[in-house]
Scaffold this motif. Structure first.
Motif, PDB file in Angstrom:
ATOM      1  N   SER A   1       1.370  47.242  37.572  1.00 45.74           N
ATOM      2  CA  SER A   1       1.352  48.637  37.164  1.00 45.74           C
ATOM      3  C   SER A   1      -0.086  49.133  37.024  1.00 45.74           C
ATOM      4  O   SER A   1      -1.027  48.350  36.940  1.00 45.74           O
ATOM      5  CB  SER A   1       2.097  48.801  35.829  1.00 45.74           C
ATOM      6  OG  SER A   1       2.159  50.155  35.444  1.00 45.74           O
ATOM      7  N   GLY A   2      -0.227  50.448  36.993  1.00 45.75           N
ATOM      8  CA  GLY A   2      -1.545  51.047  36.834  1.00 45.75           C
ATOM      9  C   GLY A   2      -1.571  52.423  37.457  1.00 45.75           C
ATOM     10  O   GLY A   2      -0.703  52.783  38.267  1.00 45.75           O
TER      11      GLY A   2
ATOM     12  N   ARG B   1       7.775  40.024  34.419  1.00 47.85           N
ATOM     13  CA  ARG B   1       6.456  40.029  33.776  1.00 47.85           C
ATOM     14  C   ARG B   1       5.662  41.171  34.400  1.00 47.85           C
ATOM     15  O   ARG B   1       5.872  41.522  35.563  1.00 47.85           O
ATOM     16  CB  ARG B   1       5.771  38.674  34.016  1.00 47.85           C
ATOM     17  CG  ARG B   1       4.553  38.372  33.174  1.00 47.85           C
ATOM     18  CD  ARG B   1       4.262  36.848  33.180  1.00 47.85           C
ATOM     19  NE  ARG B   1       4.358  36.280  34.508  1.00 47.85           N
ATOM     20  CZ  ARG B   1       3.314  36.128  35.338  1.00 47.85           C
ATOM     21  NH1 ARG B   1       2.110  36.515  34.967  1.00 47.85           N
ATOM     22  NH2 ARG B   1       3.486  35.588  36.531  1.00 47.85           N
ATOM     23  N   VAL B   2       4.757  41.765  33.629  1.00 54.89           N
ATOM     24  CA  VAL B   2       4.026  42.946  34.102  1.00 54.89           C
ATOM     25  C   VAL B   2       2.524  42.731  33.933  1.00 54.89           C
ATOM     26  O   VAL B   2       2.066  42.329  32.854  1.00 54.89           O
ATOM     27  CB  VAL B   2       4.445  44.215  33.336  1.00 54.89           C
ATOM     28  CG1 VAL B   2       3.630  45.427  33.813  1.00 54.89           C
ATOM     29  CG2 VAL B   2       5.934  44.484  33.505  1.00 54.89           C
ATOM     30  N   ILE B   3       1.773  42.992  34.994  1.00 55.50           N
ATOM     31  CA  ILE B   3       0.316  43.002  34.949  1.00 55.50           C
ATOM     32  C   ILE B   3      -0.143  44.452  35.066  1.00 55.50           C
ATOM     33  O   ILE B   3       0.356  45.199  35.903  1.00 55.50           O
ATOM     34  CB  ILE B   3      -0.280  42.138  36.077  1.00 55.50           C
ATOM     35  CG1 ILE B   3      -0.172  40.650  35.701  1.00 55.50           C
ATOM     36  CG2 ILE B   3      -1.722  42.500  36.367  1.00 55.50           C
ATOM     37  CD1 ILE B   3      -0.626  39.697  36.780  1.00 55.50           C
TER      38      ILE B   3
ATOM     39  N   LYS C   1      -6.151  44.598  33.041  1.00 53.77           N
ATOM     40  CA  LYS C   1      -6.378  44.889  31.632  1.00 53.77           C
ATOM     41  C   LYS C   1      -5.442  44.117  30.707  1.00 53.77           C
ATOM     42  O   LYS C   1      -5.738  43.952  29.529  1.00 53.77           O
ATOM     43  CB  LYS C   1      -6.216  46.395  31.376  1.00 53.77           C
ATOM     44  CG  LYS C   1      -7.163  47.285  32.185  1.00 53.77           C
ATOM     45  CD  LYS C   1      -8.614  47.073  31.785  1.00 53.77           C
ATOM     46  CE  LYS C   1      -8.935  47.575  30.399  1.00 53.77           C
ATOM     47  NZ  LYS C   1      -8.913  49.048  30.289  1.00 53.77           N
ATOM     48  N   GLY C   2      -4.292  43.697  31.231  1.00 53.94           N
ATOM     49  CA  GLY C   2      -3.347  43.005  30.363  1.00 53.94           C
ATOM     50  C   GLY C   2      -2.179  42.440  31.128  1.00 53.94           C
ATOM     51  O   GLY C   2      -1.926  42.803  32.283  1.00 53.94           O
ATOM     52  N   GLU C   3      -1.475  41.521  30.474  1.00 50.55           N
ATOM     53  CA  GLU C   3      -0.302  40.872  31.063  1.00 50.55           C
ATOM     54  C   GLU C   3       0.766  40.794  29.993  1.00 50.55           C
ATOM     55  O   GLU C   3       0.501  40.403  28.858  1.00 50.55           O
ATOM     56  CB  GLU C   3      -0.688  39.481  31.556  1.00 50.55           C
ATOM     57  CG  GLU C   3       0.454  38.688  32.139  1.00 50.55           C
ATOM     58  CD  GLU C   3       0.016  37.269  32.515  1.00 50.55           C
ATOM     59  OE1 GLU C   3       0.838  36.349  32.360  1.00 50.55           O
ATOM     60  OE2 GLU C   3      -1.139  37.100  32.944  1.00 50.55           O
TER      61      GLU C   3
END
Length: 509
Positions: A292-293, A472-474, A482-484
């Motif tokens: 995502s982003g 799971r999302v990155i 920025k995060g996982e």
């Protein structure tokens, strides 16, 4: 006042009716949304309206301002005040905004082009669509959202009374989308009518006076937008209730299959900046990993590095099943069992002039070849199996793929890479521009694949999709991971906070 009437419109291709008795009415200053699954007949109906299919090639009547329309070309309908803006923009990027606005309709006196008058008109048109740039600006220097506004300005230059907007917001950011929707509302106040085609039902609800739904070429119904819920629209579109848009199914997640370390990718047009900055990620067997982003976060560039097709300077380390691998090209990636369905299916996915079948089989011809040559029987069977498995709607697998709807083109590209039996499948915006029914089928397919042990990386700009499908999302922002997150209790707000925060959040349980 009634502006448009389309009465009992029928259009056949051979023995197959793409439109079978469609009725559509539109008043002056009204926004009518046209909804339906990919392949339902929306685009065909608009081509009939705009003269792409001339009078005599369809049955039924079209009345515009009370007069019968017998158009032979798009020029005929433009003269009446009907303008269509396609999802694939038709601007010439090497020319200026001014030149595009008046291309083919230049203002001249005694054979001499009057650039001063064209410039003055261009300024007024750009002001109408709230675009604050010089008319001399090259179109290629504009963003997609700004180019969309230029297309609308071009339509207004022809004194359009009816605008047909076909998936206008598919490539736009949220802020660009809001600008476009506000513009449509402003034009409505000026008496300009609009037929709005979109698969984003939240936009349909926000903007429509009436909503017309067609399915399999037939008119299902037209109702007041205020009286319909999103679920009502979906039920009319697909012919059944869809209580769960994201059919999440239990599946087993195994050991690590892919590890990516310290990926850097320089901007192809500016070598002093990076599109990806030190990205690290892991993918497990039978897992759906969501990426995502915001637009420009570097998601696609990272996926292209993994698939070996990034055209700019890049570096990184890649490990497949624990062993170091060199992903120097897409051919190398495919041989190792990594396949990627690209974001832009028109430019990088389909081969428009080739048949549906050959678009599916082209990457796997080795499977049907021997010292005796290519076995057309084996290829034909594999194509038919793929068309059936992915429910590709096509009159025949021998027709050119460009004639299929966007959703069915997407399914065909998926079929192409699944024929290679990959162990890792990268899906970049797999459901962009696709209706809810086709989305549901693709989601079901994704869960069927991970149950077989295939691992999936899915890039998506739609947060509900990321939350509805991923294990799971990155989260990426400006080239940085920025995060996982494990997708347990994860919310859209948490993802956005992560993307926009100053600090990297690392792995969050």
């Amino acid at each position: 006042m009634r502006l448009l009437e389309m009465k009992n419109i029928k259009k056949a291709f051979g023995d197959i009716y793409a439109l079978n008795g469609i009725n559509l009415n539109l008043d002056k200053g009204e926004v009518l949304s046209l909804c339906g699954e990919n392949g339902s007949g929306k685009s065909t109906l608009m081509k009939v309206l705009c003269g792409v299919y001339p009078f005599g090639e369809y049955e039924g009547d079209i009345l515009f301002e009370g007069k019968k329309v017998e158009a032979q070309t798009i020029k005929d309908t433009e003269k009446l005040g009907i303008a269509i803006i396609h999802q694939e923009l038709t601007l010439v990027k090497e020319l200026s905004i001014l030149e595009n606005l008046f291309l083919g309709d230049e203002i001249s006196h005694f054979g001499v082009v009057d650039f001063l008058q064209m410039h003055q008109k261009a300024v007024g048109l750009l002001d109408k669509v709230k675009l604050t740039v010089s008319p001399e600006t090259k179109v290629g220097e504009l963003g997609v959202g700004q180019q969309q506004l230029v297309e609308i300005a071009k339509a207004l230059s022809k004194k359009a009374k009816l605008l047909v907007l076909d998936e206008p917001t598919a490539p736009l950011t949220e802020s660009e989308t809001q600008i476009l929707l506000n513009l449509v509302q402003n034009l409505k106040g000026q008496g300009v009518s609009c037929i709005f085609i979109s698969h984003k039902l939240s936009e349909v609800k926000a903007i429509s006076d009436h909503i017309c739904v067609i399915r399999d070429g037939e008119h299902i119904g037209t109702r007041l937008g205020a009286d319909m819920t999103t679920d009502d629209i979906i039920t009319m579109m697909v012919g059944r209730e869809m209580k769960e848009l994201f059919p999440k199914e239990p599946h087993t997640i195994g050991d690590e299959v892919l590890r990516v370390e310290e990926v850097f990718a320089k901007d192809k047009s500016n070598l002093s900046t990076y599109k990806v900055k030190g990205a690290n990620l892991q993918l497990r067997r039978g897992e759906i990993l969501g990426i995502s982003g915001l637009v420009g976060a570097g998601r696609t560039e990272l996926m292209e590095c993994i698939y070996g097709c990034y055209q700019g300077e890049h570096s990184g380390r890649f490990y497949l099943n624990g062993e170091s691998v060199n992903l120097k090209s897409s051919e190398a990636a495919l041989k190792l069992g990594i396949a990627m369905v690209p974001e832009d299916r028109k430019r990088h996915g389909i081969i428009p002039i080739m048949s549906v079948g050959h678009n599916i089989s082209i990457a796997g011809l080795d499977k049907f070849s021997s010292y005796k040559g290519l076995s057309q029987t084996d290829e034909e069977k594999a194509i038919l199996d793929s068309v059936s498995q992915l429910k590709v709607k096509t009159p025949s697998h021998d027709i050119a793929i460009r004639h299929l709807s966007g959703g069915n083109q997407q399914k065909a590209i998926l079929a192409r890479f699944l024929m290679l039996q990959p162990q890792i499948l990268i899906l970049d915006e797999p459901t962009r521009g696709i209706d809810v029914g086709a989305k549901y089928e693709i989601y079901k397919l994704m869960f069927a694949l991970v149950k077989q042990g295939i691992s999936i990386i899915m890039v998506s700009s739609e947060l509900p999709e990321i939350l509805g499908i991923s294990d799971r999302v990155i989260v990426m922002h400006e080239g940085v991971i920025k995060g996982e997150f494990k997708n347990e209790g994860l919310t859209q707000e948490m993802i956005m906070d992560c993307a926009l925060s100053e600090e990297n959040q690392g792995e969050v349980a």
